[in-house]
Design a protein around this motif. Structure first.
Motif, mmCIF file in Angstrom:
data_model
loop_
_atom_site.group_PDB
_atom_site.id
_atom_site.type_symbol
_atom_site.label_atom_id
_atom_site.label_comp_id
_atom_site.label_asym_id
_atom_site.label_seq_id
_atom_site.Cartn_x
_atom_site.Cartn_y
_atom_site.Cartn_z
ATOM 1 N N GLU A 172 -25.603 18.290 56.642
ATOM 2 C CA GLU A 172 -26.010 18.995 55.429
ATOM 3 C C GLU A 172 -24.862 19.813 54.820
ATOM 4 N N LEU A 174 -22.105 18.714 53.264
ATOM 5 C CA LEU A 174 -21.257 17.966 52.341
ATOM 6 C C LEU A 174 -20.589 18.859 51.289
ATOM 7 N N PRO A 175 -21.293 19.811 50.666
ATOM 8 C CA PRO A 175 -20.619 20.668 49.673
ATOM 9 C C PRO A 175 -19.413 21.416 50.241
ATOM 10 N N SER A 212 -27.192 8.140 52.472
ATOM 11 C CA SER A 212 -27.526 9.255 51.576
ATOM 12 C C SER A 212 -26.262 9.914 51.030
ATOM 13 N N ILE A 213 -25.235 10.029 51.876
ATOM 14 C CA ILE A 213 -23.961 10.587 51.409
ATOM 15 C C ILE A 213 -23.324 9.645 50.390
ATOM 16 N N ARG A 214 -23.368 8.353 50.670
ATOM 17 C CA ARG A 214 -22.800 7.378 49.717
ATOM 18 C C ARG A 214 -23.492 7.470 48.369
ATOM 19 N N ASN A 215 -24.810 7.564 48.380
ATOM 20 C CA ASN A 215 -25.561 7.655 47.123
ATOM 21 C C ASN A 215 -25.186 8.912 46.344
ATOM 22 N N THR A 216 -25.016 10.026 47.078
ATOM 23 C CA THR A 216 -24.620 11.279 46.429
ATOM 24 C C THR A 216 -23.237 11.151 45.805
ATOM 25 N N LEU A 217 -22.308 10.534 46.535
ATOM 26 C CA LEU A 217 -20.948 10.364 46.022
ATOM 27 C C LEU A 217 -20.939 9.520 44.749
ATOM 28 N N ALA A 219 -23.340 8.921 42.674
ATOM 29 C CA ALA A 219 -24.023 9.627 41.571
ATOM 30 C C ALA A 219 -23.134 10.687 40.942
ATOM 31 N N ASN A 220 -22.107 11.133 41.699
ATOM 32 C CA ASN A 220 -21.221 12.188 41.200
ATOM 33 C C ASN A 220 -19.839 11.663 40.818
ATOM 34 N N TRP A 222 -17.823 9.272 42.257
ATOM 35 C CA TRP A 222 -16.871 8.766 43.239
ATOM 36 C C TRP A 222 -16.824 7.237 43.168
#
Length: 329
Positions: A172, A174-175, A212-217, A219-220, A222
């Motif tokens: 949790e 990542l930020p 989930s980390i890949r999806n976040t990246l 979406a932002n 990356w």
């Protein structure tokens, strides 16, 4: 040069992971929570410098261009700098990397670079010193961080940092990790926790997918980088606003094995056809003298005919890799 090492599935092998010791001085919860204990109480007999030279030479002659020196903790060997120099001196070897817990980086990284070490991976499982202590069993966070700084100071342009994803502990964060690499040339590599058979309960409690980390990246903003011939298994993402990069190593993802380009030799001289497998092909009897070079190549090539198309982890087959943090390429 002899013909490139290749298996029955037309996968070519450019990358050797060479373990030089099983000994480690950390007690990571996902790896050696009770610390290192010699097998049956015997003093271990790890590959000698000459044996390391011979096995590296055989791989180099058959197209291997990258060697990663691993452990255990490889820097615990007194001749670690000599090993780096020996591997780097083999014709055809372009990259010499190591995976370390960072314990000795601050004081020794300059020697390693002079000996020919081109790439460094250091394991940092949390940016919180207390949590780092909890995960690794050692209160050495600040020492490891100084080691990372020292590596940049002696001229490394990029450092790779391995972080084993643990649900409820660091997954949790990542930020915080992203903020850390914003202005640092660090490739932060999140490695999924792997089920080893001895850690079933930990796996159930702590495993989290990197998806989930890949999806976040994505979406932002990356973007995925293309893989090189001797690159490891990570999916690497970059962002125009960041000096750092993110790598994701997800051994449970479908197709993980299709781009396999690496083989592993253990600290006692066994060829492992899969990083996650326990079965090995004995090489040590052919490492006693230089005139066994051709026979060594023949045995390695013969072993490759037995390499499976997959590690089958996704089918519930338990992996046997003892040191999870060192699977990152």
């Amino acid at each position: 040069m002899a013909k490139q090492f290749e298996d029955n599935f037309q996968r070519k092998f450019y990358y050797l992971r060479l373990s030089i010791t099983d000994v480690c001085n950390f007690r990571c919860t996902y790896c050696l929570p009770d610390g290192y204990h010699p097998e049956h109480g015997k003093k271990p007999s790890f590959l000698t410098l000459d044996e390391i030279r011979r096995v590296t030479s055989a791989f180099a002659d058959c197209g291997t261009t990258k060697v990663r020196i691993t452990g255990g903790e490889p820097s615990l060997r007194r001749d670690f700098t000599d090993i780096i120099h020996t591997v780097a001196s083999q014709p055809g070897i372009e990259k010499v990397a190591t995976t370390t817990n960072g314990y000795r980086m601050e004081k020794q990284v300059h020697q390693w670079r002079q000996a020919g070490l081109t790439n460094i991976n250091v394991s940092v499982d949390s940016l919180d010193p207390r949590q780092f202590h909890l995960i690794t069993g050692e209160n050495l966070f600040h020492q490891v961080m100084r080691g990372v700084d020292a590596a940049f100071e002696v001229g490394y342009e990029q450092i790779k940092v391995n972080t084993v994803l643990l649900k409820g502990m660091n997954a949790e964060q990542l930020p915080q990790f992203l903020a850390w690499i914003k202005d640092r040339r660090i490739q932060l590599r999140f490695i999924e926790l792997m089920q080893t058979g001895e850690m079933d309960e930990l796996f159930k409690q702590r495993h989290v997918s990197g998806v989930s980390i890949r999806n976040t990246l994505i979406a932002n903003g990356w973007l995925l980088k293309p893989r090189g011939l001797n690159d490891g298994p990570a999916q690497v993402f970059y962002h125009p606003d960041y000096l750092g990069e993110i790598g994701l190593i997800m051994p449970y993802e479908k197709g993980f094995c299709t781009t396999c380009n690496r083989l592993r030799v253990s600290a006692r001289g066994k060829l492992h056809l899969c990083l996650f497998g326990d079965h090995g092909v004995e090489l040590r009897d052919l490492l006693a003298s230089d005139n066994q070079h051709d026979a060594l190549i023949v045995r390695i090539r013969g072993g490759l005919t037995e390499k499976s198309v997959s590690h089958y982890l996704q089918d519930g087959i338990t992996g046997m890799t003892p040191h999870l943090a060192s699977i990152g390429g």
